[in-house]
Design an enzyme around this catalytic site. Structure first.
Site, PDB file in Angstrom:
ATOM      1  N   GLU A 125       2.791  14.568   3.010  1.00 43.68           N
ATOM      2  CA  GLU A 125       1.769  13.578   2.643  1.00 43.68           C
ATOM      3  C   GLU A 125       1.375  12.684   3.816  1.00 43.68           C
ATOM      4  O   GLU A 125       0.220  12.303   3.965  1.00 43.68           O
ATOM      5  CB  GLU A 125       2.281  12.704   1.480  1.00 43.68           C
ATOM      6  CG  GLU A 125       2.405  13.453   0.176  1.00 43.68           C
ATOM      7  CD  GLU A 125       3.152  12.666  -0.903  1.00 43.68           C
ATOM      8  OE1 GLU A 125       3.096  11.424  -0.899  1.00 43.68           O
ATOM      9  OE2 GLU A 125       3.808  13.313  -1.746  1.00 43.68           O
ATOM     10  N   ASP A 129       8.242   8.825  -6.215  1.00 49.21           N
ATOM     11  CA  ASP A 129       9.454   9.609  -5.909  1.00 49.21           C
ATOM     12  C   ASP A 129       9.804   9.578  -4.428  1.00 49.21           C
ATOM     13  O   ASP A 129      10.592  10.401  -3.956  1.00 49.21           O
ATOM     14  CB  ASP A 129       9.266  11.071  -6.354  1.00 49.21           C
ATOM     15  CG  ASP A 129       8.208  11.779  -5.512  1.00 49.21           C
ATOM     16  OD1 ASP A 129       7.409  11.075  -4.844  1.00 49.21           O
ATOM     17  OD2 ASP A 129       8.189  13.023  -5.493  1.00 49.21           O
ATOM     18  N   ASN A 163      -3.761   9.229   4.663  1.00 52.58           N
ATOM     19  CA  ASN A 163      -2.555   8.441   4.976  1.00 52.58           C
ATOM     20  C   ASN A 163      -2.425   8.158   6.468  1.00 52.58           C
ATOM     21  O   ASN A 163      -1.378   7.676   6.927  1.00 52.58           O
ATOM     22  CB  ASN A 163      -1.301   9.183   4.487  1.00 52.58           C
ATOM     23  CG  ASN A 163      -1.111   9.025   2.982  1.00 52.58           C
ATOM     24  OD1 ASN A 163      -1.585   8.062   2.394  1.00 52.58           O
ATOM     25  ND2 ASN A 163      -0.410   9.965   2.358  1.00 52.58           N
ATOM     26  N   HIS A 175       0.535   4.466  -2.492  1.00 49.32           N
ATOM     27  CA  HIS A 175       0.292   5.833  -2.015  1.00 49.32           C
ATOM     28  C   HIS A 175       1.441   6.768  -2.394  1.00 49.32           C
ATOM     29  O   HIS A 175       1.250   7.970  -2.500  1.00 49.32           O
ATOM     30  CB  HIS A 175       0.051   5.845  -0.502  1.00 49.32           C
ATOM     31  CG  HIS A 175      -1.346   5.441  -0.127  1.00 49.32           C
ATOM     32  ND1 HIS A 175      -2.093   6.069   0.832  1.00 49.32           N
ATOM     33  CD2 HIS A 175      -2.154   4.468  -0.636  1.00 49.32           C
ATOM     34  CE1 HIS A 175      -3.297   5.497   0.922  1.00 49.32           C
ATOM     35  NE2 HIS A 175      -3.342   4.515   0.047  1.00 49.32           N
ATOM     36  N   ARG A 183       0.828  -1.212   0.000  1.00 43.91           N
ATOM     37  CA  ARG A 183       0.000   0.000   0.000  1.00 43.91           C
ATOM     38  C   ARG A 183       0.867   1.269   0.000  1.00 43.91           C
ATOM     39  O   ARG A 183       0.542   2.275  -0.639  1.00 43.91           O
ATOM     40  CB  ARG A 183      -0.904  -0.023   1.239  1.00 43.91           C
ATOM     41  CG  ARG A 183      -1.878   1.129   1.280  1.00 43.91           C
ATOM     42  CD  ARG A 183      -2.922   0.918   2.373  1.00 43.91           C
ATOM     43  NE  ARG A 183      -3.876   2.014   2.376  1.00 43.91           N
ATOM     44  CZ  ARG A 183      -4.144   2.762   3.435  1.00 43.91           C
ATOM     45  NH1 ARG A 183      -3.545   2.534   4.592  1.00 43.91           N
ATOM     46  NH2 ARG A 183      -5.041   3.730   3.359  1.00 43.91           N
ATOM     47  N   HIS A 209      -5.939  -5.832  -2.912  1.00 43.99           N
ATOM     48  CA  HIS A 209      -6.749  -6.053  -1.715  1.00 43.99           C
ATOM     49  C   HIS A 209      -6.967  -7.535  -1.435  1.00 43.99           C
ATOM     50  O   HIS A 209      -7.816  -7.897  -0.627  1.00 43.99           O
ATOM     51  CB  HIS A 209      -8.090  -5.311  -1.842  1.00 43.99           C
ATOM     52  CG  HIS A 209      -7.953  -3.818  -1.730  1.00 43.99           C
ATOM     53  ND1 HIS A 209      -8.997  -2.943  -1.892  1.00 43.99           N
ATOM     54  CD2 HIS A 209      -6.869  -3.039  -1.471  1.00 43.99           C
ATOM     55  CE1 HIS A 209      -8.563  -1.699  -1.735  1.00 43.99           C
ATOM     56  NE2 HIS A 209      -7.277  -1.723  -1.492  1.00 43.99           N
ATOM     57  N   THR A 210      -6.205  -8.380  -2.097  1.00 45.59           N
ATOM     58  CA  THR A 210      -6.174  -9.806  -1.744  1.00 45.59           C
ATOM     59  C   THR A 210      -5.419 -10.023  -0.433  1.00 45.59           C
ATOM     60  O   THR A 210      -5.460 -11.100   0.150  1.00 45.59           O
ATOM     61  CB  THR A 210      -5.523 -10.655  -2.860  1.00 45.59           C
ATOM     62  OG1 THR A 210      -5.336 -11.984  -2.384  1.00 45.59           O
ATOM     63  CG2 THR A 210      -4.151 -10.130  -3.278  1.00 45.59           C
ATOM     64  N   ASP A 235      -9.869  -9.389   2.188  1.00 37.50           N
ATOM     65  CA  ASP A 235     -10.120 -10.582   1.374  1.00 37.50           C
ATOM     66  C   ASP A 235     -10.511 -11.726   2.305  1.00 37.50           C
ATOM     67  O   ASP A 235      -9.667 -12.535   2.706  1.00 37.50           O
ATOM     68  CB  ASP A 235      -8.834 -10.913   0.595  1.00 37.50           C
ATOM     69  CG  ASP A 235      -8.982 -12.146  -0.272  1.00 37.50           C
ATOM     70  OD1 ASP A 235     -10.116 -12.589  -0.509  1.00 37.50           O
ATOM     71  OD2 ASP A 235      -7.942 -12.663  -0.721  1.00 37.50           O
ATOM     72  N   SER A 273       8.068  10.535  -2.032  1.00 32.37           N
ATOM     73  CA  SER A 273       7.568  11.704  -1.287  1.00 32.37           C
ATOM     74  C   SER A 273       6.696  11.297  -0.100  1.00 32.37           C
ATOM     75  O   SER A 273       6.579  12.042   0.860  1.00 32.37           O
ATOM     76  CB  SER A 273       6.804  12.665  -2.211  1.00 32.37           C
ATOM     77  OG  SER A 273       5.759  11.986  -2.872  1.00 32.37           O
ATOM     78  N   PRO A 278      -7.577   7.620  -4.214  1.00 30.37           N
ATOM     79  CA  PRO A 278      -8.992   7.280  -4.383  1.00 30.37           C
ATOM     80  C   PRO A 278      -9.677   7.007  -3.049  1.00 30.37           C
ATOM     81  O   PRO A 278      -9.028   6.679  -2.053  1.00 30.37           O
ATOM     82  CB  PRO A 278      -8.934   6.002  -5.232  1.00 30.37           C
ATOM     83  CG  PRO A 278      -7.605   5.407  -4.934  1.00 30.37           C
ATOM     84  CD  PRO A 278      -6.674   6.535  -4.623  1.00 30.37           C
TER      85      PRO A 278
HETATM   86  C1  HEM Z   1      -8.995   1.243  -6.328  1.00 32.26           C
HETATM   87  C2  HEM Z   1      -8.896   2.198  -5.426  1.00 32.26           C
HETATM   88  C3  HEM Z   1      -8.482   1.940  -4.012  1.00 32.26           C
HETATM   89  C4  HEM Z   1      -9.142   2.344  -2.897  1.00 32.26           C
HETATM   90  C5  HEM Z   1     -10.407   3.162  -2.843  1.00 32.26           C
HETATM   91  C6  HEM Z   1      -8.401   1.829  -1.765  1.00 32.26           C
HETATM   92  C7  HEM Z   1      -8.761   2.042  -0.446  1.00 32.26           C
HETATM   93  C8  HEM Z   1      -8.200   1.378   0.610  1.00 32.26           C
HETATM   94  C9  HEM Z   1      -8.630   1.511   1.986  1.00 32.26           C
HETATM   95  C10 HEM Z   1      -9.739   2.424   2.479  1.00 32.26           C
HETATM   96  C11 HEM Z   1      -7.878   0.671   2.732  1.00 32.26           C
HETATM   97  C12 HEM Z   1      -7.952   0.477   4.248  1.00 32.26           C
HETATM   98  C13 HEM Z   1      -6.941   1.373   4.894  1.00 32.26           C
HETATM   99  C14 HEM Z   1      -7.151   1.627   6.353  1.00 32.26           C
HETATM  100  O1  HEM Z   1      -7.985   1.039   7.009  1.00 32.26           O
HETATM  101  O2  HEM Z   1      -6.428   2.463   6.842  1.00 32.26           O
HETATM  102  C15 HEM Z   1      -6.955   0.017   1.848  1.00 32.26           C
HETATM  103  C16 HEM Z   1      -6.029  -0.929   2.227  1.00 32.26           C
HETATM  104  C17 HEM Z   1      -5.098  -1.470   1.384  1.00 32.26           C
HETATM  105  N1  HEM Z   1      -4.864  -1.102   0.073  1.00 32.26           N
HETATM  106 FE1  HEM Z   1      -6.116  -0.029  -1.080  1.00 32.26          FE
HETATM  107  N2  HEM Z   1      -7.316   1.135  -2.217  1.00 32.26           N
HETATM  108  C18 HEM Z   1      -7.316   1.175  -3.587  1.00 32.26           C
HETATM  109  C19 HEM Z   1      -6.355   0.648  -4.421  1.00 32.26           C
HETATM  110  C20 HEM Z   1      -5.213   0.013  -3.983  1.00 32.26           C
HETATM  111  C21 HEM Z   1      -4.085  -0.304  -4.806  1.00 32.26           C
HETATM  112  C22 HEM Z   1      -3.951   0.088  -6.279  1.00 32.26           C
HETATM  113  C23 HEM Z   1      -3.185  -0.948  -4.011  1.00 32.26           C
HETATM  114  C24 HEM Z   1      -1.814  -1.467  -4.360  1.00 32.26           C
HETATM  115  C25 HEM Z   1      -1.398  -1.738  -5.565  1.00 32.26           C
HETATM  116  C26 HEM Z   1      -3.779  -1.060  -2.702  1.00 32.26           C
HETATM  117  C27 HEM Z   1      -3.240  -1.736  -1.641  1.00 32.26           C
HETATM  118  C28 HEM Z   1      -3.833  -1.843  -0.396  1.00 32.26           C
HETATM  119  C29 HEM Z   1      -3.397  -2.775   0.625  1.00 32.26           C
HETATM  120  C30 HEM Z   1      -2.320  -3.839   0.470  1.00 32.26           C
HETATM  121  C31 HEM Z   1      -4.179  -2.518   1.750  1.00 32.26           C
HETATM  122  C32 HEM Z   1      -4.099  -3.202   3.116  1.00 32.26           C
HETATM  123  C33 HEM Z   1      -3.205  -2.398   4.020  1.00 32.26           C
HETATM  124  C34 HEM Z   1      -3.044  -2.966   5.408  1.00 32.26           C
HETATM  125  O3  HEM Z   1      -3.416  -4.091   5.689  1.00 32.26           O
HETATM  126  O4  HEM Z   1      -2.486  -2.229   6.244  1.00 32.26           O
HETATM  127  N3  HEM Z   1      -4.981  -0.438  -2.710  1.00 32.26           N
HETATM  128  N4  HEM Z   1      -7.155   0.475   0.564  1.00 32.26           N
END
Ligand code: HEM
Length: 330
Positions: free
Chosen positions: A95, A84, A101, A76, A72, A199-200, A251, A86, A169
């Site tokens: 940021e 970069d 964040n 970000h 993640r 998100h797997t 997941d 940042s 997003p």
């Molecule tokens: C499609 C738009 C996306 C949205 C709206 C989104 C939103 C979120 C949100 C709300 C969380 C929970 C964070 C929290 O509770 O603090 C999350 C977790 C996460 N996101 Fe996304 N995300 C998106 C795309 C991505 C992408 C592109 C990646 C990486 C390539 C990613 C990787 C992750 C990972 C691995 C977690 C789990 C983090 C953890 O367990 O600490 N996400 N995301």
């Protein structure tokens, strides 16, 4: 004599010109402008990648949550001012201080990896590259595919909270909004569907699903798409509105393993965030969700999309700097 000396020199110049043309053409054909290269540190710091991997692997042994956190972090980073580094900068108004964040972690692991490579070859490996390697390594550590990471990123010197808020997003976005958001970064709707497959692994704070289990505009306040038993589980875990402390797996079932289960869950309507579930509900993205429901299809698409994401607006050559410490500009 002069002609003899010019001969080889001229042919060397024309070979180099030809090489340059081929490189430019292949970069253009790929639709990318980045000049990053795989094996970038092969001569300047040959053990960089393996040192980063082994440092993270050791940390992972005591911290099972590290891989999702690092994956993640790279995302970000890339969506704000390009990849970069940042996102790593500390200080007021950076940021890291943006609400979006607020729950980012993994900074200590990146610092540890940087310290390990600095010991080997000081001032050579950028923090932005370490983030890209760490994202790849994280996926690999939890059963996902590995891939070659083009490198040579330089570190930026500017980090603004306002840019994180406006570029990342939101969990309540629909497919149009997500597509527009990824489009701003030069990524397609398909890239968006595949990168969401990240998100797997990992989890989300309960606050991100209030809109699905408490505040949905229906008499019960529950999103009617949610299967009853799944909604009950969500409510049990997220028993009060707005909790940032309680978390739920992104997941369900295999959140510690990188696999295609995320897409299978979407088809069962057990995606966690609105932004996940809409990918199945929207007829434009559903075909790719279904196609990605097995590892053989998902993995190669994911690695390609990651390589693309990791080249967003990178600083190269003499731009930016190689930070000495990832949290601070030199
Ligand atoms: C499609 C738009 C996306 C949205 C709206 C989104 C939103 C979120 C949100 C709300 C969380 C929970 C964070 C929290 O509770 O603090 C999350 C977790 C996460 N996101 Fe996304 N995300 C998106 C795309 C991505 C992408 C592109 C990646 C990486 C390539 C990613 C990787 C992750 C990972 C691995 C977690 C789990 C983090 C953890 O367990 O600490 N996400 N995301």
């Amino acid at each position: 004599m002069a002609a003899e000396m010019l001969g080889p020199a001229r042919s060397c110049v024309s070979t180099m010109t030809a090489l340059l043309v081929v490189t430019i053409l292949s970069v253009m054909a790929a639709g990318e402008v980045s000049a990053l290269q795989t094996g970038f540190y092969a001569s300047s710091c040959p053990k960089a990648e393996e040192t980063i991997y082994s440092t993270l692997q050791q940390l992972h042994a005591n911290d099972p949550d590290l891989p999702p956190v690092l994956l993640r972090l790279h995302f970000h980073d890339c969506f704000v001012r390009g990849c970069d580094g940042s996102v790593l900068l500390q200080g007021s108004g950076t940021e890291r201080t943006a609400p979006v964040n607020g729950r980012l972690e993994g900074f200590g692991a990146i610092d540890a990896a940087k310290a390990a490579v600095e010991k080997l070859c000081p001032g050579i490996v950028s923090c932005a590259d370490i983030l890209a390697f760490a994202a790849r390594d994280s996926v690999k550590m939890v059963g996902g595919p590995g891939w070659e990471v083009p490198a040579g990123r330089r570190d930026g010197t500017v980090s603004l909270a306002s840019e994180a808020s406006s570029n990342l997003p939101g969990a309540q976005m629909d497919v149009n909004q997500l597509t527009a958001n990824f489009g701003k970064q030069g990524l397609t709707r398909d890239d968006m569907v595949i990168l969401s497959g990240a998100h797997t692994i990992g989890e989300a704070a309960c606050v991100h699903i209030d809109n699905r289990i408490y505040d949905y505009p229906s008499p019960s306040g529950v999103d009617p798409l949610l299967p009853k038993d799944f909604a009950a589980k969500l409510k049990k875990k997220c028993r009060e509105r707005g909790s940032t402390k309680r978390k739920f797996d992104l997941d369900s079932g295999t959140s510690a393993t990188f696999d295609a289960q995320y897409y299978k869950n979407l088809a069962k309507r057990t995606g966690l965030l609105t932004s996940d579930q809409v990918l199945y509900e929207d007829s434009r993205t559903r075909p790719l969700v279904l196609e990605s429901s097995n590892n053989a299809n998902f993995f190669p698409k994911f690695t390609q999309a990651m390589v693309k994401m990791s080249q967003i607006s990178t600083l190269e050559g003499s731009q930016g700097q190689i930070r000495q410490r990832c949290g601070y500009v030199n």
